[in-house]
Design a protein around this motif. Structure first.
Motif, PDB file in Angstrom:
ATOM      1  N   UNK A 107      -4.147  -0.244  -5.866  1.00 19.13           N
ATOM      2  CA  UNK A 107      -3.378  -2.018  -4.892  1.00 19.13           C
ATOM      3  C   UNK A 107      -2.543  -1.734  -3.433  1.00 19.13           C
ATOM      4  N   UNK A 108      -3.206  -0.349  -2.928  1.00 20.08           N
ATOM      5  CA  UNK A 108      -3.031  -0.402  -1.435  1.00 20.08           C
ATOM      6  C   UNK A 108      -4.408  -0.188  -0.724  1.00 20.08           C
ATOM      7  N   UNK A 109      -5.486  -0.410  -1.388  1.00 18.92           N
ATOM      8  CA  UNK A 109      -6.987  -0.432  -1.025  1.00 18.92           C
ATOM      9  C   UNK A 109      -7.498  -2.008  -0.917  1.00 18.92           C
ATOM     10  N   UNK A 110      -8.626  -1.760   0.015  1.00 21.01           N
ATOM     11  CA  UNK A 110      -8.918  -3.418   0.320  1.00 21.01           C
ATOM     12  C   UNK A 110      -9.393  -4.216  -1.214  1.00 21.01           C
ATOM     13  N   UNK A 111      -9.706  -5.664  -0.431  1.00 20.06           N
ATOM     14  CA  UNK A 111      -9.782  -5.642  -1.578  1.00 20.06           C
ATOM     15  C   UNK A 111     -11.881  -5.520  -2.743  1.00 20.06           C
ATOM     16  N   UNK A 297       2.286  -5.279  -3.316  1.00 18.18           N
ATOM     17  CA  UNK A 297       2.768  -4.043  -4.418  1.00 18.18           C
ATOM     18  C   UNK A 297       3.741  -3.140  -3.774  1.00 18.18           C
ATOM     19  N   UNK A 298       3.436  -2.958  -2.156  1.00 15.93           N
ATOM     20  CA  UNK A 298       4.771  -2.391  -1.580  1.00 15.93           C
ATOM     21  C   UNK A 298       5.540  -2.563  -1.168  1.00 15.93           C
ATOM     22  N   UNK A 299       5.951  -3.642  -1.556  1.00 15.73           N
ATOM     23  CA  UNK A 299       7.818  -4.681  -1.132  1.00 15.73           C
ATOM     24  C   UNK A 299       8.083  -4.308  -2.380  1.00 15.73           C
ATOM     25  N   UNK A 337       2.661   4.220   5.117  1.00 13.57           N
ATOM     26  CA  UNK A 337       2.078   3.096   4.429  1.00 13.57           C
ATOM     27  C   UNK A 337       3.284   2.248   5.046  1.00 13.57           C
ATOM     28  N   UNK A 338       4.423   2.445   4.838  1.00 12.90           N
ATOM     29  CA  UNK A 338       5.974   1.545   5.298  1.00 12.90           C
ATOM     30  C   UNK A 338       6.117   1.103   6.484  1.00 12.90           C
ATOM     31  N   UNK A 339       6.080   2.117   7.282  1.00 14.66           N
ATOM     32  CA  UNK A 339       5.179   2.231   7.943  1.00 14.66           C
ATOM     33  C   UNK A 339       4.072   0.195   8.914  1.00 14.66           C
ATOM     34  N   UNK A 340       3.027   1.334   8.368  1.00 15.28           N
ATOM     35  CA  UNK A 340       2.199   0.755   9.284  1.00 15.28           C
ATOM     36  C   UNK A 340       1.514  -0.879   8.487  1.00 15.28           C
ATOM     37  N   UNK A 341       2.600  -0.237   6.702  1.00 10.37           N
ATOM     38  CA  UNK A 341       2.030  -2.472   6.372  1.00 10.37           C
ATOM     39  C   UNK A 341       2.554  -3.227   6.750  1.00 10.37           C
TER      40      UNK A 341
END
Length: 508
Positions: A107-111, A297-299, A337-341
């Motif tokens: 899910x965190x990959x690019x399209x 997804x991350x949220x 990832x939470x920090x960066x995204x």
């Protein structure tokens, strides 16, 4: 490679793809698995309540009347199988479904990366077959071809490769008649839909097999859902349905090898977007138009449980608590990832309350270890140029073995020049070896990477490999540094712990 003829006439009712639909449904599989403590049966089959929970989250739901039996599920089983293949969900030691290591990778990959990962997973799904599991809009089986059972001559993998290869023959930025695609498939893969006991049908050179045409009519809808095709029909009169035409999207050109996309450019574009506003009460306002499915997804991973039936709303709010954030970190979410995204892509200054929330959650991780999905690929006799390309791409190798993060499979296969289609998953679902009295027998004709040094020292040979293994045999290995306990610990994963009593005593 021969290109299919372009259609240059008018079209009606253009249907543009919405690949986020499939991604939302895959996300729904994770949420359904986490909604309750779902335990797989002893045979590994999900219980019926999970089918219903997944179905409630599908945009293209199956009828309630076909959810009572494993063999009667279409979209539900397909989405679950895709999720398992992508390692979005996986059972733990007690057969309880949990978030798998592939969830963040996917899910965190690019399209483009996501699409390539989805394509590979789609190729590998075996629990669902378009030819005998797909349903029409009335819930009835399509039953393509001349067989109603899983005894087709070609495997699902071969079928899907043939279908995608046919798409690769479409011209760029032009419509193509589905009938021309069906004609190509009919004569390039004439045994596509027959069973093992059937003869190859004789189709006139200027015609397409009607069953292949019917399969294309169904399959292009699935391809459009994946984001590979635009669909339309030719205007042929009010009393007819028209004729299906299709056109490759940019994503379709990528998965068929017609176009390349820079992952770095995609990452840079995403990093420039600022879709979040973080409130002092730890609410995160998400502007969907400025973000993508990976942000959603991350949220959802770090927010408190709530109902998510609001895909059409442009601006949504997620609430984060210490408990919800800690739960996400303990089940594999990377705090970096939470920090960066999120934090670095906030439109406004980030309140200290949220920074403290993340800091405290990280402090409470304790001995939790974050992992990512990895594959160990044994290169074998590849040419020097291929090995140089792999090393230049930054992949770490250990002798003839290369370690590949799942999110970098696209880069690896591009460097290698081909996709890897065979291998084992560790720990494997089935034992890779077994004991027959004093003989250790391996199930496959190649030695697995796990315990290979020991197997070589034992002198395993034959097809499939086997070796006599007794207390005397193990005692002779002590000279090379293999103690009886080390032998037992190395062999146990191969035989799923089913060791002879004399060897089991070394590890008990």
């Amino acid at each position: 490679m021969t290109t299919l003829p372009a259609y240059s006439g008018p079209v009606d009712g253009i249907l543009r793809p919405t690949p986020d639909e499939v991604l939302r449904e895959l996300m729904g599989v994770i949420e359904a698995a986490l909604e309750k403590s779902i335990r797989l049966t002893k045979s590994g089959i999900p219980p019926k309540p999970l089918w219903a929970a997944i179905n409630d989250r599908l945009l293209w739901q199956d009828s309630k009347s076909i959810l009572y039996d494993w063999d009667e599920v279409d979209q539900v089983r397909f989405m679950y199988s895709l999720a398992v293949q992508l390692a979005l969900v996986q059972p733990d030691d007690e057969r309880l479904l949990t978030v798998g290591p592939g969830a963040e990778e996917f899910f965190l990959a690019t399209p483009t990366r996501r699409s390539e990962m989805l394509l590979r997973a789609y190729y590998e799904v075996v629990d669902w077959d378009e030819r005998c599991d797909a349903r029409n809009d009335h819930g009835h089986r399509h039953n393509f071809g001349q067989t109603f059972r899983r005894d087709f001559l070609r495997q699902p993998y071969d079928l899907r490769r043939a279908l995608v290869e046919a798409l690769g023959r479409c011209p760029d930025d032009a419509w193509v008649r589905a009938a021309d695609v069906a004609h190509h498939l009919t004569h390039s893969v004439p045994d596509l839909l027959i069973s093992e006991d059937d003869d190859v049908p004789m189709t006139p050179p200027d015609e397409a097999d009607p069953e292949v045409e019917r399969l294309l009519e169904y399959w292009v809808i699935l391809a459009a859902r994946f984001g590979w095709l635009d669909l339309a029909r030719t205007p042929v009169g009010l009393e007819t349905r028209g004729e299906r035409v299709l056109r490759l999207t940019p994503l379709g050109r990528v998965i068929t090898g017609r176009q390349t996309v820079s992952y770095a450019d995609e990452e840079a574009t995403r990093e420039r977007a600022k879709p979040f506003v973080i409130q002092p009460n730890n609410d995160i306002i998400f502007y969907r138009r400025d973000g993508d499915i990976s942000d959603e997804y991350l949220l959802r991973r770090i927010a408190v449980d709530q109902s998510y039936a609001h895909w059409n709303i442009a601006v949504v709010t997620y609430h984060i608590t210490p408990e919800s954030l800690r739960r996400a970190l303990e089940t594999g979410t990377d705090p970096e990832v939470v920090e960066q995204r999120i934090i670095q892509r906030s439109r406004t200054d980030v309140p200290s309350t949220f920074r403290n929330l993340l800091r405290d959650a990280r402090r409470q991780l304790g001995k939790i270890t974050l992992t990512q999905g990895l594959s160990a690929v044994e290169l074998g006799p590849v040419d020097a140029d291929a090995r140089a390309r792999i090393e230049a791409a930054g992949f770490r190798s250990f002798g003839s073995t290369v370690v590949v993060p799942w999110r970098r499979w696209g880069e690896f296969t591009a460097a290698l020049g081909e996709d890897v289609t065979e291998g084992f998953r560790y720990p494997s679902e089935e034992p890779l070896a077994k004991f027959a009295e004093t003989t250790l027998e391996l199930e496959w004709p190649v030695l697995p990477m796990i315990a290979r040094d020991l197997l070589v020292a034992l002198g395993v040979s034959g097809d499939p490999p086997s070796v006599e293994m007794s207390e005397k045999t193990v005692a002779t290995l002590a000279k090379t540094g293999w103690t009886p306990k080390a032998v037992a610990e190395a062999i146990a994963p191969l035989v799923d712990g089913e060791l002879p009593a004399w060897l089991r005593a070394e590890v008990d």
